[in-house]
Design an enzyme around this catalytic site. Sequence first.
Site, PDB file in Angstrom:
ATOM      1  N   SER A  43       0.802  -1.222   0.000  1.00 49.90           N
ATOM      2  CA  SER A  43       0.000   0.000   0.000  1.00 49.90           C
ATOM      3  C   SER A  43       0.832   1.269   0.000  1.00 49.90           C
ATOM      4  CB  SER A  43      -0.933   0.005   1.212  1.00 49.90           C
ATOM      5  OG  SER A  43      -0.200  -0.126   2.422  1.00 49.90           O
ATOM      6  N   HIS A 250      -1.281   6.070   6.365  1.00 44.60           N
ATOM      7  CA  HIS A 250      -0.607   5.966   5.068  1.00 44.60           C
ATOM      8  C   HIS A 250      -0.253   7.370   4.570  1.00 44.60           C
ATOM      9  CE1 HIS A 250      -2.385   1.904   4.994  1.00 44.60           C
ATOM     10  NE2 HIS A 250      -1.436   1.623   4.112  1.00 44.60           N
TER      11      HIS A 250
END
Length: 339
Positions: A43, A250
């Site tokens: 990711s 993230h």
Amino acid sequence: MKLRLFRIVAAMAAASLATVGLVTTPALPAHAAGESYVALGDSYSSGTGTRTYIADGTQCLRSVYAYASLTAAARSYTLNFRACSGAVVADVTNTQLSALSSSTRYVTISIGGNDAGFADVLTECALPGWASDCAGTVAGARAFISNTLPGRLNTLYAAIRTRAPNAKVVAVGYPKMFMGEDCNLATFFSPEDQTALNNAVVLINSVTSTAASAKGFTFVNPVSRFTGHAVCDSTEWINGYSNPQQESFHPNRLGHANGYTPLVSGVLTGTSVRVTGEVLAEAEDGAAEQAKLQRRYADADRKIKPKLFQPPTKAGLEELAKERGINFDTWWAEVGNEA
């Protein structure tokens, strides 16, 4: 597409002038338009956290705002964007390496965080101290990183080199997420928890660097670049707890544009990419084409699911309080007053 055409024409013109002696500096750039670039990994490579993803029929959460897409747009590379949210080393081996060949010129990869269970570690450490075994969970992840991950990386990196013998390969690390502050009301990361989590990032970066160097790859460490832009800093390059949950912890668009892209591209291509409006427009223009390409792999990619951070819930904390003999109502009132 106009930007790509302009660059090709400009490069041809510069080369012609150099040939006849009218230009004394070498003709640039060293890269050629259309060279093959394969982005592998998890990711942190796919662009999870940027909130906009290509419609490729998977949950890989690939974004045109990820550093691989931005680098390819700026350099006019032909990108095969195989990185997928949730990927572990075995997923890269089984679903991503087929994109490599002897004609592949550039490869980037970030991997290992999901193997070490970072999403589960964050989930545990986000609990209040009386409910959490953050130290034990981090210790378990560190043991895996030290004892098991090196072998997995060595095998994977050897396979990458075999399949792409002529490629420049860059292994990309992870940034520290915290700088001593947790401003998210739904999480309870203590300063000690944050230090432990950051130290685990340092460890996985070190292990990755060693494995990459052993295969002749270059390792890029983003820790310094992201310093001052962690969760809850004045300008975050990493999301804290977010809605939807998949965005949590993230790098966001700033993290990719200002953090990863200039850092990785400089090592990968020799010249650091500055993300301008033109570069963004070029990346956005390529979304449909990239989605079409990735749909070819969708059957395999759909088996990979994002590894999600799970925030504490009131109901869940009430159950833990009963198990541990904690007066939940008193604690909850104190938390509410502090908030």
